[in-house]
Every structure is written in C-alpha cells, then in structure tokens.
Design a protein around this motif. Structure first.
Motif, short mmCIF file in Angstrom:
data_model
loop_
_atom_site.label_atom_id
_atom_site.label_comp_id
_atom_site.label_asym_id
_atom_site.label_seq_id
_atom_site.Cartn_x
_atom_site.Cartn_y
_atom_site.Cartn_z
N SER A 97 -32.00 63.06 66.20
CA SER A 97 -31.20 64.07 66.49
C SER A 97 -31.80 65.22 67.20
CB SER A 97 -30.67 64.53 65.08
OG SER A 97 -29.81 63.47 64.75
N THR A 100 -33.30 64.47 70.73
CA THR A 100 -32.19 64.33 71.54
C THR A 100 -31.28 65.67 71.97
OG1 THR A 100 -31.76 61.95 70.82
CG2 THR A 100 -29.96 62.83 72.02
N THR A 154 -23.30 66.77 69.44
CA THR A 154 -22.84 65.35 69.02
C THR A 154 -24.32 64.60 68.77
OG1 THR A 154 -22.71 64.49 71.49
CG2 THR A 154 -20.75 65.21 70.07
N TYR A 156 -26.30 65.61 66.45
CA TYR A 156 -26.41 65.42 65.22
C TYR A 156 -25.26 64.49 64.56
CZ TYR A 156 -30.16 68.90 65.91
OH TYR A 156 -31.14 69.51 66.16
N VAL A 157 -24.49 63.83 65.35
CA VAL A 157 -23.75 63.06 64.78
C VAL A 157 -24.01 61.59 65.03
CG1 VAL A 157 -21.12 62.16 65.18
CG2 VAL A 157 -21.67 64.81 65.14
N SER A 158 -24.24 61.44 66.33
CA SER A 158 -24.66 60.23 67.08
C SER A 158 -25.34 60.32 68.27
CB SER A 158 -23.61 59.18 67.23
OG SER A 158 -24.00 57.95 67.98
N ALA A 159 -26.81 60.10 68.12
CA ALA A 159 -27.27 60.05 69.53
C ALA A 159 -26.93 59.31 70.59
CB ALA A 159 -29.00 59.68 69.37
N TRP A 160 -26.23 58.26 70.20
CA TRP A 160 -25.70 57.39 71.53
C TRP A 160 -24.41 58.22 71.94
CZ3 TRP A 160 -29.16 54.77 73.11
CH2 TRP A 160 -30.27 54.24 72.08
N ILE A 161 -23.57 58.92 71.22
CA ILE A 161 -22.64 59.66 72.05
C ILE A 161 -22.98 60.66 72.57
CG2 ILE A 161 -20.75 61.21 71.33
CD1 ILE A 161 -20.44 59.63 68.82
N SER A 162 -24.14 61.42 72.10
CA SER A 162 -24.86 62.17 72.85
C SER A 162 -25.31 61.57 74.35
CB SER A 162 -26.22 62.87 72.19
OG SER A 162 -26.47 63.81 72.84
N CYS A 163 -26.05 60.60 74.42
CA CYS A 163 -26.36 59.65 75.49
C CYS A 163 -25.09 59.50 76.39
CB CYS A 163 -27.11 58.65 75.22
SG CYS A 163 -28.97 59.11 74.42
#
Length: 194
Positions: A97, A100, A154, A156-163
């Motif tokens: 998190s 990212t 995001t 801190y929610v999901s790195a893949w959402i961030s990506c």
C-alpha cells in the motif's frame, strides 16, 4: 533545455533497469518471482517515455528561454528523478500500500510540475494564439491529478485498483498531445507564409 532534459530522462530509465538483479535460478520460474519488479518497471518506463514525448513537443513552443522556465523544468525533472526509487520500492514490496501510494504521489507531483511548465510556456504566446487556444481546455491536464489522487487513496484498499488508475492516466497521455502537434503545424505554416 531539451537536450539536458533528454539526458536526465535517459539516466532515469537507465537507473530503473539497473535495479534488476540477475536471478540465480536458470528457469522461467525465476522470472515469475521478478514479476512485480518487471511490472513496476514497465509502468515507469511507459510513464517516463510519455513525459519525454510530450515534453519534446511542449518545449518546441518555447519562444524565449527564461530562468523561470528552467526552474520549472528542473522541478519536473526532480519529481521524475524519484520515479526509479518508488519503482524499485513498489516492485520489491509486491505493490504494498504505502510504496504504491508514494508512487502515485510522485506521479501526481510530476503532473502538476508539467502543468506549471506548460502554463509558463503558454504565457509567452498571445491569448488568441493557436497554441494557447489548443491548450486552454486541457481536459487531460485537469483529469490526471484527480485520477492520481484516486490511485493514491485506493492504494490502501487494493494496489490493483490503484494500478488501474495509473494505467488509465498512461493511456490518456500515451499519444502525444495532438493539440500541440496541431499548433506546431500551424506555427510552421505561418512561418513559411511570412
């Protein structure tokens, strides 16, 4: 300014690739273990390439070099010079998190620096010039920091959402800014007519 920036961006890409260590194993599985590092490198390589491409187009609109432009350009290069660090941390942490989120913060600060540089160059042109009119709306420039902020939060929610949001911004900017290309063509036509 363009040559100096090109050199710095080339060094940034070189530093990123030097972060890769050769695997000790000699099979495809060794590369799978490097997957997060390879993915973060691809993200960053594309981003640095996008900045290089768009910066190249933008600096062709500079009429007069000034200390302000050089400092704004250095500010952009400063944030971009931190990309190798955040790239390595994000890849080595397998997209944890905080690394990212920091990656997103650096990209957002680079985007804001690019916007400031673009505004300073626009001030060298008449308000009704083709260049200023083309960049006046600047939806991409306004949308990018918002998408980066979403990516940071995001993480801190999901790195893949961030990506996903990192990729979305890259897709938006992948093709060099057509508005600048059109303004450059118009500028060249006007110069030939004179």
């Amino acid at each position: 300014m363009e040559a100096f920036s090109d050199g710095v961006l080339a060094i940034i890409i070189t530093i990123m690739v030097l972060e890769f260590k050769v695997p000790e194993d000699h099979d495809w599985g060794a590369l799978v273990e490097l997957g997060p590092k390879i993915l973060s490198y691809i993200f960053s390589f594309v981003y640095v390439g996008i900045y290089w491409n768009n910066h190249h187009h933008l600096v062709h609109m500079v009429r007069t070099m000034s200390g302000r432009l050089m400092w704004l350009n250095l500010l952009l290069l400063f944030w971009l010079s931190l990309v190798p660090f955040t790239t390595a941390w994000m890849g080595e942490s397998h997209f944890a998190s905080t690394p990212t989120a920091l990656y997103g913060i650096i990209l957002m600060l680079a985007a804001l620096s690019y916007w400031l540089l673009q505004r300073a160059i626009m001030k060298q042109h008449a308000s009704d010039s083709q260049f200023v009119m083309a960049l006046g709306k600047d939806l991409k420039g306004k949308l990018s920091p918002v998408l980066y902020l979403i990516a940071i939060l995001t993480a801190y929610v999901s790195a893949w959402i961030s990506c996903f949001f990192f990729v979305l911004v890259a897709v938006i900017w992948f093709v060099p800014d057509k508005r600048i290309e059109q303004a450059l063509k118009g500028h060249a036509i006007n110069n030939k007519a004179q």
